[in-house]
Motif scaffolding. Structure first.
Motif, PDB file in Angstrom:
ATOM      1  N   MET A   1      -3.241 -16.644  62.570  1.00  0.00           N
ATOM      2  CA  MET A   1      -2.635 -17.784  63.235  1.00  0.00           C
ATOM      3  C   MET A   1      -2.386 -17.445  64.709  1.00  0.00           C
ATOM      4  N   LYS A   2      -2.850 -18.309  65.581  1.00  0.00           N
ATOM      5  CA  LYS A   2      -2.698 -18.077  67.014  1.00  0.00           C
ATOM      6  C   LYS A   2      -1.252 -18.292  67.453  1.00  0.00           C
ATOM      7  N   LYS A   3      -0.846 -17.529  68.440  1.00  0.00           N
ATOM      8  CA  LYS A   3       0.472 -17.716  69.045  1.00  0.00           C
ATOM      9  C   LYS A   3       0.409 -18.948  69.934  1.00  0.00           C
ATOM     10  N   THR A   4       1.575 -19.594  70.109  1.00  0.00           N
ATOM     11  CA  THR A   4       1.656 -20.826  70.891  1.00  0.00           C
ATOM     12  C   THR A   4       2.295 -20.558  72.248  1.00  0.00           C
ATOM     13  N   ILE A   5       1.659 -21.076  73.288  1.00  0.00           N
ATOM     14  CA  ILE A   5       2.168 -20.958  74.652  1.00  0.00           C
ATOM     15  C   ILE A   5       2.401 -22.359  75.197  1.00  0.00           C
ATOM     16  N   GLN A  24      -8.668 -19.862  74.490  1.00  0.00           N
ATOM     17  CA  GLN A  24      -9.555 -19.169  73.555  1.00  0.00           C
ATOM     18  C   GLN A  24      -8.763 -18.290  72.587  1.00  0.00           C
ATOM     19  N   ASP A  25      -7.683 -17.695  73.089  1.00  0.00           N
ATOM     20  CA  ASP A  25      -6.903 -16.765  72.277  1.00  0.00           C
ATOM     21  C   ASP A  25      -5.574 -17.314  71.771  1.00  0.00           C
ATOM     22  N   TYR A  26      -5.123 -18.430  72.354  1.00  0.00           N
ATOM     23  CA  TYR A  26      -3.796 -18.958  72.027  1.00  0.00           C
ATOM     24  C   TYR A  26      -3.843 -20.472  71.859  1.00  0.00           C
ATOM     25  N   ASP A  27      -2.881 -21.005  71.111  1.00  0.00           N
ATOM     26  CA  ASP A  27      -2.680 -22.456  71.074  1.00  0.00           C
ATOM     27  C   ASP A  27      -1.875 -22.805  72.311  1.00  0.00           C
ATOM     28  N   ASN A 107      -4.068 -14.087  89.851  1.00  0.00           N
ATOM     29  CA  ASN A 107      -5.256 -13.394  89.373  1.00  0.00           C
ATOM     30  C   ASN A 107      -5.312 -13.605  87.855  1.00  0.00           C
ATOM     31  N   PRO A 108      -6.410 -14.140  87.308  1.00  0.00           N
ATOM     32  CA  PRO A 108      -6.505 -14.372  85.862  1.00  0.00           C
ATOM     33  C   PRO A 108      -6.269 -13.113  85.022  1.00  0.00           C
ATOM     34  N   GLU A 109      -6.670 -11.951  85.540  1.00  0.00           N
ATOM     35  CA  GLU A 109      -6.442 -10.705  84.802  1.00  0.00           C
ATOM     36  C   GLU A 109      -4.958 -10.379  84.733  1.00  0.00           C
ATOM     37  N   GLU A 110      -4.240 -10.628  85.824  1.00  0.00           N
ATOM     38  CA  GLU A 110      -2.796 -10.395  85.822  1.00  0.00           C
ATOM     39  C   GLU A 110      -2.114 -11.362  84.851  1.00  0.00           C
ATOM     40  N   LEU A 111      -2.540 -12.616  84.850  1.00  0.00           N
ATOM     41  CA  LEU A 111      -2.018 -13.597  83.902  1.00  0.00           C
ATOM     42  C   LEU A 111      -2.206 -13.092  82.476  1.00  0.00           C
ATOM     43  N   GLU A 112      -3.405 -12.656  82.161  1.00  0.00           N
ATOM     44  CA  GLU A 112      -3.717 -12.162  80.816  1.00  0.00           C
ATOM     45  C   GLU A 112      -2.811 -10.992  80.435  1.00  0.00           C
ATOM     46  N   GLU A 113      -2.601 -10.071  81.360  1.00  0.00           N
ATOM     47  CA  GLU A 113      -1.756  -8.906  81.075  1.00  0.00           C
ATOM     48  C   GLU A 113      -0.294  -9.295  80.890  1.00  0.00           C
ATOM     49  N   LYS A 116       0.018 -10.914  77.415  1.00  0.00           N
ATOM     50  CA  LYS A 116      -0.012  -9.885  76.364  1.00  0.00           C
ATOM     51  C   LYS A 116       1.286  -9.091  76.340  1.00  0.00           C
ATOM     52  N   LYS A 117       1.748  -8.703  77.500  1.00  0.00           N
ATOM     53  CA  LYS A 117       2.978  -7.907  77.598  1.00  0.00           C
ATOM     54  C   LYS A 117       4.160  -8.635  76.979  1.00  0.00           C
ATOM     55  N   ASN A 118       4.214  -9.939  77.161  1.00  0.00           N
ATOM     56  CA  ASN A 118       5.341 -10.708  76.656  1.00  0.00           C
ATOM     57  C   ASN A 118       5.181 -11.137  75.193  1.00  0.00           C
ATOM     58  N   LEU A 119       3.957 -11.290  74.741  1.00  0.00           N
ATOM     59  CA  LEU A 119       3.745 -11.669  73.341  1.00  0.00           C
ATOM     60  C   LEU A 119       3.716 -10.463  72.406  1.00  0.00           C
ATOM     61  N   TYR A 120       3.256  -9.340  72.916  1.00  0.00           N
ATOM     62  CA  TYR A 120       3.123  -8.124  72.097  1.00  0.00           C
ATOM     63  C   TYR A 120       3.734  -6.935  72.837  1.00  0.00           C
ATOM     64  N   PRO A 121       5.035  -6.941  73.085  1.00  0.00           N
ATOM     65  CA  PRO A 121       5.630  -5.913  73.950  1.00  0.00           C
ATOM     66  C   PRO A 121       5.481  -4.473  73.463  1.00  0.00           C
ATOM     67  N   ILE A 122       5.522  -4.243  72.177  1.00  0.00           N
ATOM     68  CA  ILE A 122       5.440  -2.874  71.677  1.00  0.00           C
ATOM     69  C   ILE A 122       3.998  -2.389  71.650  1.00  0.00           C
ATOM     70  N   HIS A 123       3.064  -3.285  71.344  1.00  0.00           N
ATOM     71  CA  HIS A 123       1.661  -2.903  71.215  1.00  0.00           C
ATOM     72  C   HIS A 123       0.848  -3.239  72.458  1.00  0.00           C
TER      73      HIS A 123
END
Length: 128
Positions: A1-5, A24-27, A107-113, A116-123
């Motif tokens: 199940m995709k995470k929702t933003i 592509q990766d999130y709802d 920067n789209p790469e910074e957005l992506e990071e 990820k940092k906020n949705l999966y902080p430990i991993h």
């Protein structure tokens, strides 16, 4: 199940751009009005909120304050989005409870990071 933003920005083009990068990766849910977004939050809790600061009716600071005052969204990560890069703006957002701050144009790469940092902080880290 995709995470929702939830993306909140009064500029439709920014919403479309963010949706294009993230869908592509999130709802991805987009709202152009803070009051409409707050109403949507009455029935749904996203995994992350990306919010513009300068908007009519209610600015991003007011929206962030309302999000933090609600029981259900109190701990939802929020990334603030702004065309202003001054340190005092970032500090104000952090003090109101934002996890991160992204400056337009971004920067789209910074957005992506940041996402990820906020949705999966430990991993988050690719390598430890």
């Amino acid at each position: 199940m995709k995470k929702t933003i939830l993306i909140l920005d009064d500029e439709v083009s920014i919403c479309m751009l963010l949706q294009n990068f993230l869908s592509q990766d999130y709802d991805v849910i987009t709202k152009n009005n803070p009051l409409e977004a707050l109403e949507w939050l009455d029935s749904t809790i996203p995994d992350l909120i990306i919010c513009d600061i300068q908007m009519p009716e209610m600015d991003g600071y007011g929206f962030l304050t309302k999000v933090r005052q609600r029981g259900f969204t109190k701990h939802t990560p929020v990334v603030m989005l702004s065309g202003r890069s001054e340190s005092k703006e970032r500090i104000k957002c952090y003090r109101l409870g934002a996890q991160d701050y992204l400056t337009k144009p971004f920067n789209p790469e910074e957005l992506e990071e940041l996402v990820k940092k906020n949705l999966y902080p430990i991993h988050y880290a690719i390598e430890w």
